[in-house]
Design an enzyme around this catalytic site. Structure first.
Site, PDB file in Angstrom:
ATOM      1  N   ASP A  44       8.933 -24.800  -0.737  1.00  0.00           N
ATOM      2  CA  ASP A  44       9.994 -25.810  -0.856  1.00  0.00           C
ATOM      3  C   ASP A  44      10.210 -26.492   0.499  1.00  0.00           C
ATOM      4  OD1 ASP A  44      11.267 -23.701   0.363  1.00  0.00           O
ATOM      5  OD2 ASP A  44      13.034 -23.714  -0.932  1.00  0.00           O
ATOM      6  N   SER A  45       9.430 -26.056   1.504  1.00  0.00           N
ATOM      7  CA  SER A  45       9.381 -26.799   2.772  1.00  0.00           C
ATOM      8  C   SER A  45       8.921 -28.232   2.524  1.00  0.00           C
ATOM      9  CB  SER A  45       8.434 -26.103   3.765  1.00  0.00           C
ATOM     10  OG  SER A  45       7.189 -25.829   3.158  1.00  0.00           O
ATOM     11  N   ASP A  83       7.244 -22.041  -4.800  1.00  0.00           N
ATOM     12  CA  ASP A  83       8.612 -21.671  -4.430  1.00  0.00           C
ATOM     13  C   ASP A  83       9.598 -22.059  -5.527  1.00  0.00           C
ATOM     14  OD1 ASP A  83       9.016 -20.278  -2.098  1.00  0.00           O
ATOM     15  OD2 ASP A  83       8.966 -22.059  -0.817  1.00  0.00           O
ATOM     16  N   LYS A 113       7.772 -17.632  -5.768  1.00  0.00           N
ATOM     17  CA  LYS A 113       8.420 -16.987  -4.616  1.00  0.00           C
ATOM     18  C   LYS A 113       9.900 -17.353  -4.632  1.00  0.00           C
ATOM     19  CE  LYS A 113       7.817 -18.427  -0.150  1.00  0.00           C
ATOM     20  NZ  LYS A 113       9.208 -18.799   0.228  1.00  0.00           N
ATOM     21  N   GLU A 115      13.845 -16.421  -2.508  1.00  0.00           N
ATOM     22  CA  GLU A 115      14.440 -15.887  -1.278  1.00  0.00           C
ATOM     23  C   GLU A 115      15.572 -14.911  -1.599  1.00  0.00           C
ATOM     24  OE1 GLU A 115      15.641 -19.135   1.231  1.00  0.00           O
ATOM     25  OE2 GLU A 115      13.678 -20.099   1.137  1.00  0.00           O
ATOM     26  N   GLU A 182      10.033 -13.824   7.347  1.00  0.00           N
ATOM     27  CA  GLU A 182      10.099 -15.010   8.199  1.00  0.00           C
ATOM     28  C   GLU A 182      11.017 -14.778   9.400  1.00  0.00           C
ATOM     29  OE1 GLU A 182      10.726 -18.745   6.225  1.00  0.00           O
ATOM     30  OE2 GLU A 182      10.993 -19.840   8.100  1.00  0.00           O
TER      31      GLU A 182
END
Ligand code: KIV
Length: 277
Positions: A44-45, A83, A113, A115, A182
């Protein structure tokens, strides 16, 4: 050879490092795949690298599906992980399963993925129960930027380091098959990597991880503004782009482009006839 969940677990067991890079489009995914990267992350960057936002928070499911589709078409052997964007899984377990399913079904990803630690274990369990492999993400989790008060190294105090380690054990227990670590101290990442049976993939987490991931724009020198300390530039594509763009502008302006070799011909008699009419 096609990379799978099993390949990555085997790599952890044998000590062969896992390589992961982000990609957001077909062409880049194809090149990364041809070069033999084990896994491609549609991060999602992309909110920052592709769409120009300051954070990943505005990224939508539609954005993620659009880019995941393109990457999936370019990845023949690389394992594609997509993401889950902000608020696509935090809300409840139902949303998490439905949205994970869309990234697989519509986007063509092989895994998702998300978080977080203990607070998203219910979601991880439900997604895994729906036969969708899950990569967890701990440490500096960019979707929590407002809660953290900025993008900064996590896990430097005893309490926070212990919490990250406990979260890692919990997400493994919930069924995640890998975890991205991270921006945490290298020694903490090494301890977590030794304690977990599932692979750790580090970004700013040192060489003790079972694999590494980098954001494409960072590792190719395409990032504008602040570049994180951990982002090594492996090849300065930014400079290559700049050279190409400037040369193009110059050649168009001075008339050197297009030359004969980039031009189509026609029989002169046809042109003469056209001019006579
Ligand atoms: O979105 C992303 O690119 C990521 C990486 C930083 C791991 O989550």
């Amino acid at each position: 050879m096609k990379n799978t969940v099993a390949t990555m677990l085997k790599q952890k067991q044998s000590g062969e490092k896992i390589t992961m890079l982000t990609a957001y489009d077909y062409t880049t995914a194809r090149i990364e795949d041809e070069c033999g990267v084990n896994s491609i992350l549609v991060g999602d960057s992309l909110g920052m690298t592709m769409l120009g936002y300051d954070t990943t928070l505005p990224v939508t499911m539609e954005d993620m599906i659009h880019h995941t589709k393109a990457v999936s078409r370019g990845a023949e052997n690389a394992f594609v992980v997509a993401d889950m964007p902000f608020m696509s899984y935090q809300t409840n377990v139902y949303d998490a399963v439905v949205n994970a399913g869309r990234l697989i079904k519509e986007g063509g990803a092989s895994a998702v993925k998300l978080e977080g630690g203990a607070e998203v274990c219910e979601q991880i369990r439900a997604i895994v129960d729906s036969s969708i492999p899950v990569v967890a993400h701990l440490g500096l989790t960019p979707q929590s930027v407002n809660a953290f008060g900025g993008f900064r190294v996590q896990g430097k105090t005893y309490d926070r380091a212990k919490q990250i380690l406990e979260d890692a054990m919990k997400i493994q227990e919930a069924g995640a098959f890998a975890v991205v670590l991270e921006c945490i101290p290298a020694k903490l990442a090494a301890v977590i990597s030794r304690k977990l049976l599932i692979p750790t993939i580090g970004i700013g987490a040192g060489k003790g991880c079972d694999g590494q991931v980098l954001v494409l724009q960072d590792m190719l020198g395409l990032t504008t503004g602040h570049t994180p300390k951990f982002a090594k530039v492996f090849s300065d594509a930014g400079e290559t782009f700049r050279k190409g763009f400037k040369a193009y502008i110059e050649e168009v302006q001075n008339g050197n482009f297009p030359s004969e070799e980039h031009t189509f011909t026609i029989d002169d008699s046809i042109i003469e006839k056209l001019q006579e009419e």
